[in-house]
Design an enzyme around this catalytic site. Structure first.
Site, PDB file in Angstrom:
ATOM      1  CG  ASP A   1      -1.858  -1.023   1.365  1.00  0.00           C
ATOM      2  OD1 ASP A   1      -2.165  -1.582   0.310  1.00  0.00           O
ATOM      3  OD2 ASP A   1      -2.348  -1.289   2.466  1.00  0.00           O
TER       4      ASP A   1
ATOM      5  CE  LYS B   1      -7.632   5.470  -1.998  1.00  0.00           C
ATOM      6  NZ  LYS B   1      -8.245   5.606  -0.764  1.00  0.00           N
TER       7      LYS B   1
ATOM      8  CG  MET C   1      -9.070   5.757   6.709  1.00  0.00           C
ATOM      9  SD  MET C   1      -9.702   4.401   5.719  1.00  0.00           S
ATOM     10  CE  MET C   1     -10.290   3.284   6.983  1.00  0.00           C
TER      11      MET C   1
HETATM   12  N1  SAH Z   1      -4.236  -1.155   8.811  1.00  0.00           N
HETATM   13  C1  SAH Z   1      -3.909   0.200   9.231  1.00  0.00           C
HETATM   14  C2  SAH Z   1      -5.030   1.162   8.958  1.00  0.00           C
HETATM   15  C3  SAH Z   1      -5.327   1.350   7.513  1.00  0.00           C
HETATM   16  S1  SAH Z   1      -6.566   2.540   7.227  1.00  0.00           S
HETATM   17  C4  SAH Z   1      -3.508   0.170  10.720  1.00  0.00           C
HETATM   18  O1  SAH Z   1      -3.704  -0.829  11.382  1.00  0.00           O
HETATM   19  O2  SAH Z   1      -2.964   1.162  11.179  1.00  0.00           O
HETATM   20  C5  SAH Z   1      -5.619   3.989   6.938  1.00  0.00           C
HETATM   21  C6  SAH Z   1      -5.686   4.924   8.105  1.00  0.00           C
HETATM   22  O3  SAH Z   1      -4.826   4.483   9.133  1.00  0.00           O
HETATM   23  C7  SAH Z   1      -5.221   6.323   7.824  1.00  0.00           C
HETATM   24  O4  SAH Z   1      -6.233   7.090   7.214  1.00  0.00           O
HETATM   25  C8  SAH Z   1      -4.943   6.821   9.217  1.00  0.00           C
HETATM   26  O5  SAH Z   1      -6.130   7.130   9.889  1.00  0.00           O
HETATM   27  C9  SAH Z   1      -4.368   5.579   9.870  1.00  0.00           C
HETATM   28  N2  SAH Z   1      -2.893   5.541   9.895  1.00  0.00           N
HETATM   29  C10 SAH Z   1      -2.107   4.655   9.291  1.00  0.00           C
HETATM   30  N3  SAH Z   1      -0.812   4.887   9.571  1.00  0.00           N
HETATM   31  C11 SAH Z   1      -0.778   5.964  10.378  1.00  0.00           C
HETATM   32  C12 SAH Z   1       0.250   6.701  11.030  1.00  0.00           C
HETATM   33  N4  SAH Z   1       1.542   6.379  10.893  1.00  0.00           N
HETATM   34  N5  SAH Z   1      -0.109   7.753  11.799  1.00  0.00           N
HETATM   35  C13 SAH Z   1      -1.401   8.079  11.977  1.00  0.00           C
HETATM   36  N6  SAH Z   1      -2.402   7.427  11.382  1.00  0.00           N
HETATM   37  C14 SAH Z   1      -2.115   6.389  10.589  1.00  0.00           C
END
Ligand code: SAH
Length: 459
Positions: free
Chosen positions: A248, A270, A383
């Site tokens: 991703d 994306k 998100m």
């Molecule tokens: N599987 C991921 C989430 C994917 S959805 C997890 O467990 O973290 C994508 C969302 O994850 C982003 O829109 C944001 O809200 C969050 N996210 C992912 N990495 C992040 C980071 N390093 N800092 C803050 N938010 C994060």
């Protein structure tokens, strides 16, 4: 990196060394391991040098070096232990196009000789840009102990067998054969003698040829929130062994760096594929690569089981009988909580913790607003950048206090982490300028902020 490590082919090349004492002998001990044509210039050579010359290992010129001595010369060493003489050598050799090294004089050298662990043809070079010779020696000692003396022989025998091993299909099958040789069968057979190792290779090859190529497998790997230190050991290993990595956009570049160099990297973010790679296309891509027998890593930010559409991908693989495994990762909420020094659950405050998403493929998501609006409730909201105003409206409508703490953590665990402490009332304004991934910690304030507020009140 000021000095770039390379291995120079010295077979039949001219190497000139000026100096006849201990420093010269020390350098020669290394140079004599090569197949270079070595010329030594010394007015008063050490007895050991005379002996080396007599045995034909080098050509000794019993005089100081002069113009012309460095023509057609790859490497030139100044080992006179005399600054004036070495400076003269440097000028001479440089003018004649040789690369120059002055012993123990980093500043005047165009190249430096690393500390070497020699298991020819396996050679490990250790350099510290001259900064820490003690460290280089310690690393060398460590490797000398760790790499068996027989490694060189094992490798030479293996090298001679490379053409035969080409009978195996390229890629995983062939790599497995070599891994089997170097890490299992080879050392065992070599312990019983050199001929034994050669025979073992024949038997091993026959066995691997007989095996049908294994079906591929897919590991769903959690890459964590961004900091490579937060990868699990299992994730590290999967990245090391992967043949194809489908990742991703959320996966940080620092983590992609850790992948096997030969691995095929496919970006399904994306940004990578115009607007967005449709989920069906991602599913098909994973299936295709796995059916080719590859070791596929499906690398997802955070934990693959949290807002990662893991089920859809697992279901796409199921009909093909492809083996799958899931390696969990640290989710963004955990990293965000760590960044603000808070626990996600707390006795007397919240026994329940919710993971929410601000929106899904259909738009903004409805939640149990009533429960969320109760004082003390805590939620990690993923998100939520676009949906901040919607969230605020729904929560206030259900009675949440406008003063409820919300902490926005952007780029959690990354060097550019930002912590924005706000209230439900000011949430939409706070999320406006965010560009990186951000998680909202609803019902939590940074521990520091609480301390600062108390401090202000006391003043
Ligand atoms: N599987 C991921 C989430 C994917 S959805 C997890 O467990 O973290 C994508 C969302 O994850 C982003 O829109 C944001 O809200 C969050 N996210 C992912 N990495 C992040 C980071 N390093 N800092 C803050 N938010 C994060």
């Amino acid at each position: 990196m000021q000095h770039f490590p390379i291995f120079v082919n010295l077979r039949g090349e001219r190497v000139a060394l000026s100096g006849g004492g201990e420093a010269a002998l020390a350098k020669l001990r290394l140079l004599l391991k090569t197949e270079a044509e070595i010329h030594v210039y010394a007015e008063a050579p050490h007895a050991d040098l005379e002996a080396l010359a007599e045995s034909g290992k080098l050509t000794l010129h019993r005089r100081a070096a002069r113009a012309g001595d460095f023509a057609q010369t790859r490497l030139a060493y100044g080992a006179n232990e005399d600054h004036a003489e070495d400076t003269r050598i440097k000028a001479l050799a440089e003018a004649e196009g040789a690369l120059v090294n002055i012993v123990d004089d980093l500043h005047n050298s165009q190249f430096i000789t690393p500390a070497i662990v020699d298991r020819d043809p396996v050679t490990v070079a250790i350099g510290t840009e001259g900064a820490a010779p003690v460290l280089a020696r310690a690393i060398k000692r460590d490797l000398e102990e760790r790499l068996p003396a027989s490694l060189g022989l094992l490798t030479r025998i293996g090298k001679a067998f490379r053409a035969a091993a080409d009978a195996l299909p390229m890629g995983k099958t062939r790599r497995d054969f070599w891994a089997d040789y170097y890490f299992n069968e080879g050392p065992k057979a070599l312990a019983k003698g050199e001929d034994n190792a050669r025979e073992a290779l024949d038997a091993l090859l026959a066995r691997h040829l007989a095996q049908a190529p294994e079906p591929g497998e897919v590991a769903f790997v959690g890459a964590g929130p961004g900091d490579p230190e937060l990868l699990t050991l299992a994730a590290r290993r999967a990245l090391d062994e992967a043949e194809t990595i489908i990742h991703d956009g959320l996966v940080s570049p620092a983590i992609l760096e850790l992948a096997r160099r030969e691995a095929l990297m496919i970006d399904v973010s994306k940004r990578g594929f115009g607007r967005s790679t449709p989920q069906e296309a991602i599913n098909a891509l994973i299936v295709d690569h796995a059916l080719k027998g590859e070791k596929v890593v499906r690398l997802k930010g955070g934990d693959p089981a949290i807002y990662g559409r893991l089920d859809e991908e697992l279901e796409a693989l199921a009909p093909h009988g492809i083996a799958t495994r899931i390696l969990p990762g640290i989710t963004a909420a955990s990293a965000a909580a760590a960044a603000i020094g808070q626990s996600l659950t707390k006795r007397g405050r919240n026994t329940e913790l919710r993971f929410l998403t601000g929106h899904d493929t259909q738009g903004f998501t409805e939640q149990d607003w009533h429960a969320l609006a109760r004082p003390g409730s805590v939620a990690a909201i993923y998100m939520a950048k676009k949906g901040a105003r919607f969230l605020q409206g729904r929560l206030m409508m259900h009675g949440a206090s406008p003063a409820t703490d919300v902490t926005v953590v952007e780029n959690a665990s990354r060097p550019d982490t930002r912590v924005l402490h706000t209230t439900l009332a000011a949430l939409p304004e706070t999320t406006e300028g965010l560009s990186g991934p951000a998680v909202l910690l609803y019902g939590l304030a940074p521990r520091d902020a609480a301390a600062q507020l108390q401090l202000k009140a006391a003043q």
